[in-house]
Design a protein around this motif. Structure first.
Motif, PDB file in Angstrom:
ATOM      1  N   VAL A  76      11.305  40.462  28.960  1.00 46.39           N
ATOM      2  CA  VAL A  76      11.339  39.117  28.364  1.00 46.39           C
ATOM      3  C   VAL A  76      11.018  39.221  26.882  1.00 46.39           C
ATOM      4  O   VAL A  76      10.197  40.033  26.465  1.00 46.39           O
ATOM      5  N   GLY A  78      10.308  36.697  23.331  1.00 49.49           N
ATOM      6  CA  GLY A  78      10.189  35.401  22.668  1.00 49.49           C
ATOM      7  C   GLY A  78      10.886  35.514  21.318  1.00 49.49           C
ATOM      8  O   GLY A  78      12.105  35.482  21.225  1.00 49.49           O
ATOM      9  N   ALA A  79      10.081  35.719  20.268  1.00 44.43           N
ATOM     10  CA  ALA A  79      10.672  35.920  18.945  1.00 44.43           C
ATOM     11  C   ALA A  79      10.607  37.379  18.514  1.00 44.43           C
ATOM     12  O   ALA A  79      11.065  37.740  17.431  1.00 44.43           O
ATOM     13  N   GLY A  80      10.019  38.225  19.359  1.00 50.27           N
ATOM     14  CA  GLY A  80       9.957  39.644  19.012  1.00 50.27           C
ATOM     15  C   GLY A  80       9.080  39.946  17.810  1.00 50.27           C
ATOM     16  O   GLY A  80       9.364  40.849  17.028  1.00 50.27           O
ATOM     17  N   THR A  81       7.982  39.218  17.664  1.00 45.14           N
ATOM     18  CA  THR A  81       7.066  39.504  16.553  1.00 45.14           C
ATOM     19  C   THR A  81       5.838  40.291  17.005  1.00 45.14           C
ATOM     20  O   THR A  81       4.915  40.498  16.222  1.00 45.14           O
ATOM     21  N   GLY A  82       5.821  40.720  18.254  1.00 49.69           N
ATOM     22  CA  GLY A  82       4.697  41.528  18.733  1.00 49.69           C
ATOM     23  C   GLY A  82       4.566  42.806  17.915  1.00 49.69           C
ATOM     24  O   GLY A  82       5.536  43.298  17.342  1.00 49.69           O
ATOM     25  N   ASN A  83       3.353  43.360  17.905  1.00 48.19           N
ATOM     26  CA  ASN A  83       3.116  44.554  17.087  1.00 48.19           C
ATOM     27  C   ASN A  83       3.060  45.844  17.867  1.00 48.19           C
ATOM     28  O   ASN A  83       2.894  46.904  17.291  1.00 48.19           O
ATOM     29  N   GLN A  86       5.680  45.304  22.592  1.00 53.19           N
ATOM     30  CA  GLN A  86       5.532  44.586  23.871  1.00 53.19           C
ATOM     31  C   GLN A  86       6.872  44.177  24.471  1.00 53.19           C
ATOM     32  O   GLN A  86       7.023  44.105  25.675  1.00 53.19           O
ATOM     33  N   THR A 140       2.012  34.547  12.590  1.00 53.54           N
ATOM     34  CA  THR A 140       3.471  34.437  12.751  1.00 53.54           C
ATOM     35  C   THR A 140       3.875  33.062  13.294  1.00 53.54           C
ATOM     36  O   THR A 140       4.988  32.878  13.817  1.00 53.54           O
ATOM     37  N   THR A 145       7.058  32.400  19.335  1.00 52.80           N
ATOM     38  CA  THR A 145       7.207  31.393  20.398  1.00 52.80           C
ATOM     39  C   THR A 145       5.900  31.279  21.180  1.00 52.80           C
ATOM     40  O   THR A 145       5.079  32.197  21.201  1.00 52.80           O
ATOM     41  N   SER A 154      -3.226  37.152  21.254  1.00 55.00           N
ATOM     42  CA  SER A 154      -4.627  37.033  21.641  1.00 55.00           C
ATOM     43  C   SER A 154      -5.326  35.832  21.016  1.00 55.00           C
ATOM     44  O   SER A 154      -6.150  35.184  21.648  1.00 55.00           O
ATOM     45  N   GLY A 155      -4.991  35.531  19.786  1.00 55.36           N
ATOM     46  CA  GLY A 155      -5.677  34.431  19.114  1.00 55.36           C
ATOM     47  C   GLY A 155      -5.240  34.405  17.674  1.00 55.36           C
ATOM     48  O   GLY A 155      -4.244  35.023  17.322  1.00 55.36           O
ATOM     49  N   ILE A 206       7.666  33.279  32.409  1.00 56.93           N
ATOM     50  CA  ILE A 206       7.104  31.944  32.186  1.00 56.93           C
ATOM     51  C   ILE A 206       8.238  31.018  31.763  1.00 56.93           C
ATOM     52  O   ILE A 206       8.971  31.305  30.805  1.00 56.93           O
TER      53      ILE A 206
END
Ligand SMILES: Cc1cc2nc3c(=O)[nH]c(=O)nc-3n(C[C@H](O)[C@H](O)[C@H](O)COP(=O)(O)OP(=O)(O)OC[C@H]3O[C@@H](n4cnc5c(N)ncnc54)[C@H](O)[C@@H]3O)c2cc1C
Ligand SMILES: Cc1cc2nc3c(=O)[nH]c(=O)nc-3n(C[C@H](O)[C@H](O)[C@H](O)COP(=O)(O)OP(=O)(O)OC[C@H]3O[C@@H](n4cnc5c(N)ncnc54)[C@H](O)[C@@H]3O)c2cc1C
Lengths: 450, 450
Positions: A76, A78-83, A86, A140, A145, A154-155, A206
């Motif tokens: 899955v 979202g916007a692919g901004t994970g570091n 993921q 971000t 998303t 995380s926060g 989700i």
């Protein structure tokens, strides 16, 4: 893998939108993993076969059923901004791009029900006119998303008041589609949501989230400079502890971090340490008293109205700090650290002095178990993997908690231990292990034990 | 004193309203000092000569000038709900009843400007429809005035989130009329407000206040029972520390305190310890999880809409607890204690076990320096002044801070030390020492030293 009949799969998709153009597939198979020199090497060549873009829960169910039938891995996005990679598909298959499921379905005072692909900024656009906004957001905020934030974040901005996503009350409910032969739709509430939240998309898709909303104060932006780093850090702690001041962001940078911020060169005198703050407009007056007490200087102040235009200071905080520094010096990477709650900030001071310029101190205050606590996303001048490891180990040996951003494994990034509830849940909702395979260590190691 | 020409004084008042009828003068010269058996003896006979009721700042100035001319002591009064004889005139003179200056002059998101005699409940009546309310209120919310709360109160319902009145940001500005030959009107902002706040009306007459407002959540009321007192207390601490839950009131009662609450006899099983809570409606679901974790039982729950009618639980908390207990057993008095911030509540537990039924534990969680901290208004079965003193001393010897409610002296009730800024300010604004004489120890002792 080789036996997948992709033609049959795309036929099963019926009218559901998908992408096969290699360039787009490549782009939509990646995220911001390249912040880590370690992950760069490991993930650069990972890629999906196609990107599928559902517009509804019904379409998600169709895609999932088709994947299960052919044993196709599904990751899955979202916007692919994970570091941490993921949403990078380690074993190919498809990427399920949720960005077209992007509506705020309803909201009421204090709560909203949203689709996973809606951008965080777009939730606020809908709710702010009624005086409400999301409680916290990553830096971000303008691209990420809500589904991706819950799945992999995380926060962030807001955590100085409301704690982190994992704190009870910061996520009310999720609907998830399971990856079974007969996909089910489950609704989880209460503590059960944590079976899915921060699971890197390994535990169901989700399709709807019920999130709490915070009162939308008029947030002013303030930059305060200090001659001494520890004075800046103590100011940050005091502001975090100031119960009568309403705040959304308390960031502290050691020199030379501000020198990486082109937009603020005229604002921040060279060689100064500084705090980037968002406080409610009515809190400016008492903030000035606190600044005076700590001998700081306010060098920048924008009303909420002014802050809605031009450069936003939050886009220099949290992991955007790393982004700006890397734009100038690509050799810079970062750490993620939680210092123990300690009013005197002794361990912060120790690390600041111990590593000097090699590890540049960047504090983000957030509430942890009811206390304003310094987290850090230190900038690190990268040399070798061994040195990086030694720095991490030194922090851990002194009592700091490192959330390693140089691994794509769910457990190794944070908790360092297997989340049994998540594992049991995965056995139910993803019995074939098709969801984002390779990311949940517990799932891999399960066989070794069993 | 004997030389006061009261006829000349009342002529100087011109059209300003005043009361001389003995019964009314008697009533308006008293407050709730009788909660303390010590103060009962000391203050029962104190009384003003007349009550003056100004309707505007201009009228206040006229009264003050007339008092200064004739050397008449002046004691300001809000609603007279103070517990330590704060507005009882020790040296006669006049009582300046502010209850006719009772308007909300203006309000905007997050801030309101109000006259001192407005009741706290009436501020909310004006601002709530726009989504705002006062940050904190004593349990006398429905009768107390904002001027009296700032002049003599400390905190209350709301303090679990915003701390106490003395915390920076919880009072923005005050206008005060000085007690000089030529009365001045001063406007104080920032930290300067604390020269007047909590000064028992010894440092100028507040004629206008600018106060911060909090977002008005829909507050639900909840009562949770527990088999074990320490379990209830730890639950209270955990709720105070729960950053993702929005709360306004976290009160914990040891058995037998709930048995004094006639209104809740059918609700609270006998011999149970319990928590009285106000949380935002959206926080009910995560609250249920926390209750489960601490093995409590929710025995009472009202939505905000339901809570607006009938018995309000906050009127059983803070010092209203004492009121209800005294209605059944007039021999009961109370302590005011601040326990050290300690996640394990060791000192709370020690005192609970040490005194048993003689000192019944009543905790009010509030934020102190950024941490949810147990304050206590323990109910005490009174025997002798010596025993009371011994109990206070034992608490202090073990590290608890006692705010002695059995003294009418400003400094002895709390800080235990002279507030130099307040003293210096008094020298300017009340050079003849006419304001509420006998209440500020520093002023009395000044001569001894000088
Ligand atoms: C410059 C920069 C700054 C950042 N700052 C912060 C920060 O302050 N705080 C923070 O927490 N993070 C931060 N991040 C990381 C990231 O931006 C955020 O966590 C963001 O919220 C991720 O959202 P996304 O839509 O991009 O998610 P993605 O990266 O697309 O996905 C994240 C994870 O969630 C899963 N996922 C996505 N959608 C769903 C769904 N519908 N169902 C199930 N799983 C799903 C994915 O599989 C993936 O594992 C930062 C990143 C960068 C590059
Ligand atoms: C049952 C009960 C419960 C209570 N609970 C709480 C509680 O939870 N928290 C709390 O803090 N207190 C509590 N109190 C004490 C008291 O009710 C509050 O502090 C209340 O806010 C006082 O307001 P008032 O208008 O009655 O003030 P008053 O009693 O009339 O005055 C209080 C002091 O302020 C001064 N003052 C009044 N107006 C002015 C003015 N305009 N300018 C300068 N000085 C002025 C007076 O001289 C006096 O010294 C309680 C009392 C009772 C009896």
């Amino acid at each position: 893998m080789s036996s997948i009949d992709w033609l049959a799969f795309s036929r099963a998709l019926d009218k559901i939108q998908f992408i096969e153009k290699p360039k787009q597939v490549k782009r939509l198979s990646q995220d911001y993993y390249h912040f880590s020199p370690i992950l760069q090497d490991l993930l650069a060549d990972k890629q999906a076969k196609m990107i599928v873009q559902p517009k509804s829960e019904a379409e998600v169910i169709t895609v999932v059923a088709a994947c299960v039938q052919q044993n196709i891995p599904l990751t899955v996005r979202g916007a692919g901004t994970g570091n941490y990679g993921q949403c990078i598909p380690l074993e190919g298959g498809i990427v399920l791009d949720m960005s077209l499921m992007n509506k705020v379905d309803w909201f009421a005072p204090g709560v909203a029900s949203v689709q996973p692909g809606v951008k965080l900024v777009d939730i606020d656009r809908v709710t702010r006119p009624s005086g409400w906004e999301i409680r916290m957001a990553p830096s971000t905020y303008r691209t990420a998303t809500i589904g991706g934030f819950i799945g992999g974040g995380s926060g962030g901005i807001g955590s100085v008041t409301y704690g982190q996503l994992r704190d009870r009350g910061n996520l009310r409910a999720v609907r998830v589609v399971t990856m079974e032969d007969q996909p089910q739709v489950l609704e989880l509430r209460g503590d059960e949501v944590y079976q899915v939240a921060h699971a890197y998309g390994t535990n169901g898709i989700i399709t709807e989230l019920e999130i709490p909303l915070a009162p939308a104060y008029a947030w002013a932006e303030v930059i305060v400079t200090f001659d001494d780093f520890m004075q800046a850090a103590r100011f940050g702690q005091a502001l975090g502890d100031a119960d009568g001041l309403i705040k959304k962001l308390v960031t502290v940078f050691a020199d030379p971090i501000p020198s990486y911020f082109a937009a603020f060169q005229d604002v921040i005198p060279s060689q100064s340490h500084c705090a980037f703050l968002m406080v409610s407009e009515e809190s400016i007056a008492p903030l000035q008293e606190l600044v005076r007490e700590f001998q700081g200087s306010i060098v920048y102040e924008k009303s909420a109205e002014e802050a809605s235009r031009g450069v936003a200071i939050y886009e220099y905080t949290w992991n955007h700090t790393t982004l700006h520094a890397r734009a100038i010096d690509p050799n810079i990477t970062y750490l993620q650290t939680l210092f123990p709650g300690d009013h005197d900030l002794n361990l912060v001071e120790h690390m600041y002095r111990h590593f000097g310029d090699e590890v540049m101190m960047h504090l983000e205050f957030m509430r942890v178990g009811g206390r304003a606590t310094p987290a850090a996303l230190q900038l690190l001048r990268y040399s070798t993997p061994e040195r990086l490891q030694a720095i991490i180990q030194y922090h851990e040996s002194q009592g700091a908690i490192i959330f390693n951003p140089h691994t794509y494994l769910l457990e190794d990034g944070g908790m360092k231990q297997v989340d049994v509830a998540q594992l049991r849940f995965k056995e139910k909702v993803d019995p074939y292990g098709l969801m984002n395979p390779g990311k949940m260590r517990a799932w891999q190691e399960r066989w070794a034990e069993g």
